[in-house]
Write a protein that holds these residues in place. Sequence first.
Motif, PDB file in Angstrom:
ATOM      1  N   VAL A  45       0.657  -1.626  -0.242  1.00  0.00           N
ATOM      2  CA  VAL A  45       0.035  -0.252   0.044  1.00  0.00           C
ATOM      3  C   VAL A  45       0.683   1.604  -0.465  1.00  0.00           C
ATOM      4  N   ASP A  46       0.344   1.976  -1.309  1.00  0.00           N
ATOM      5  CA  ASP A  46       1.467   3.271  -1.237  1.00  0.00           C
ATOM      6  C   ASP A  46       0.410   4.126  -1.302  1.00  0.00           C
ATOM      7  N   PRO A  68      -5.719   5.356   6.737  1.00  0.00           N
ATOM      8  CA  PRO A  68      -5.419   5.610   5.607  1.00  0.00           C
ATOM      9  C   PRO A  68      -5.046   4.056   4.976  1.00  0.00           C
ATOM     10  N   ILE A  69      -4.271   3.260   5.011  1.00  0.00           N
ATOM     11  CA  ILE A  69      -4.184   1.969   4.865  1.00  0.00           C
ATOM     12  C   ILE A  69      -4.549   1.052   5.625  1.00  0.00           C
ATOM     13  N   PHE A  70      -4.989   1.123   6.486  1.00  0.00           N
ATOM     14  CA  PHE A  70      -6.256  -0.495   7.170  1.00  0.00           C
ATOM     15  C   PHE A  70      -7.452  -0.071   6.391  1.00  0.00           C
ATOM     16  N   ALA A  71      -7.907   1.351   6.381  1.00  0.00           N
ATOM     17  CA  ALA A  71      -9.229   1.457   5.780  1.00  0.00           C
ATOM     18  C   ALA A  71      -9.250   0.246   4.428  1.00  0.00           C
ATOM     19  N   LYS A 122      -0.969 -11.125   0.975  1.00  0.00           N
ATOM     20  CA  LYS A 122       0.647 -10.520   1.223  1.00  0.00           C
ATOM     21  C   LYS A 122       1.441  -9.214   1.559  1.00  0.00           C
ATOM     22  N   PRO A 123       1.147  -8.885   2.694  1.00  0.00           N
ATOM     23  CA  PRO A 123       1.466  -7.287   2.953  1.00  0.00           C
ATOM     24  C   PRO A 123       3.547  -7.301   3.069  1.00  0.00           C
ATOM     25  N   ASN A 124       3.230  -6.133   1.946  1.00  0.00           N
ATOM     26  CA  ASN A 124       5.407  -6.294   2.195  1.00  0.00           C
ATOM     27  C   ASN A 124       5.345  -5.582   3.115  1.00  0.00           C
ATOM     28  N   ILE A 125       6.489  -5.599   3.516  1.00  0.00           N
ATOM     29  CA  ILE A 125       6.207  -4.813   5.523  1.00  0.00           C
ATOM     30  C   ILE A 125       7.082  -3.360   4.919  1.00  0.00           C
ATOM     31  N   TYR A 160       5.966   4.262   7.134  1.00  0.00           N
ATOM     32  CA  TYR A 160       5.470   5.614   7.365  1.00  0.00           C
ATOM     33  C   TYR A 160       5.865   5.559   8.914  1.00  0.00           C
ATOM     34  N   GLY A 161       6.408   4.365   9.077  1.00  0.00           N
ATOM     35  CA  GLY A 161       6.792   4.816  10.787  1.00  0.00           C
ATOM     36  C   GLY A 161       6.068   4.186  11.494  1.00  0.00           C
ATOM     37  N   LEU A 162       5.903   4.299  12.842  1.00  0.00           N
ATOM     38  CA  LEU A 162       4.931   3.735  13.632  1.00  0.00           C
ATOM     39  C   LEU A 162       3.776   3.167  13.303  1.00  0.00           C
ATOM     40  N   LYS A 163       3.445   4.693  12.555  1.00  0.00           N
ATOM     41  CA  LYS A 163       2.228   4.287  12.027  1.00  0.00           C
ATOM     42  C   LYS A 163       1.231   2.961  11.065  1.00  0.00           C
TER      43      LYS A 163
END
Length: 270
Positions: A23-24, A38-41, A58-61, A67-70
């Motif tokens: 997710v970009d 927004p990423i989770f939504a 497959k989420p690419n870490i 986006y750091g802690l968020k």
Amino acid sequence: MTTQELVAQIQKKKSFLCIGLDVDLDKIPPYLLKEEDPIFAFNKAIIDATHHLCVSYKPNIAFYEAYGLKGWKSLEKTINYLNENYPEIFTIADAKRGDIGNTSTMYAKAFFKDLVFDSVTVAPYMGKDSVEPFLAFKDKHTIMLALTSNEGAFDFQTKQIDDKELYKHVLETSKSWKNAKNLMYVVGATKAEYFKEIRKIVPDSFLLVPGVGAQGGNLQEVCKYGLSKNIGLLINSSRGIIYASKEPNFAEEAAKKALELQVQMAAVLN
Ligand SMILES: O=C(O)c1cc(=O)[nH]c(=O)n1[C@@H]1O[C@H](COP(=O)(O)O)[C@@H](O)[C@H]1O
């Protein structure tokens, strides 16, 4: 999740599709940026619209770490959402980790215990003692890079060492490691002509195959030599599915892209 459970899901859904959650924030529908996360939504909408068409996400870490802690929070919410709502899904943390033994153990804990993923991708460069700590986890899978989809794969992986390409050494040597039954391998869809040779070395192992869609790999070509008696393939597409549209119906458009691949997979399985 056991391999048998994964195979049962593939047969039930007639799909061996893995959807990459890369997710970009520059590529998601702009109206989602107003959301608290927004990423989770975005992920939630994609997952709800496509879970019946795929067996894996497959989420690419990198796309979360950026986006750091968020970003880590969004990743945690995503894996928890999957585990709570779709426990039949095989989850892959695409982290490409691997280090000296005690460090690998900590990486394994991060992705298998804290974030409860079914599998993690690992680089083989540091050898046996960097991978075995991942393999020690029961019913978890370690997906080791063998022959990657990018052009740089030819820099080292196909180089001859003792009359054999390096990626073949990776496949052969790793078969003798402790708990090797927990190993799967990454082979790029852009390298379809190599699958015949690869299947000679690992006839039954699951292969994670990224590179269809945006990178131009061909599903039929991969299946021709890549399928095993247990199916043995998880074919990933990320950008080709999740960025089908920037409009409010983006998740339905993503589902259409996923369906195109699932229909081809169902035909192959029949
Ligand atoms: O380990 C991977 O998943 C991987 C290995 C490889 O050889 N090539 C490759 O593209 N990947 C990953 O697979 C995904 C491919 O994304 P798309 O090209 O957008 O479908 C990305 O997350 C890559 O990091």
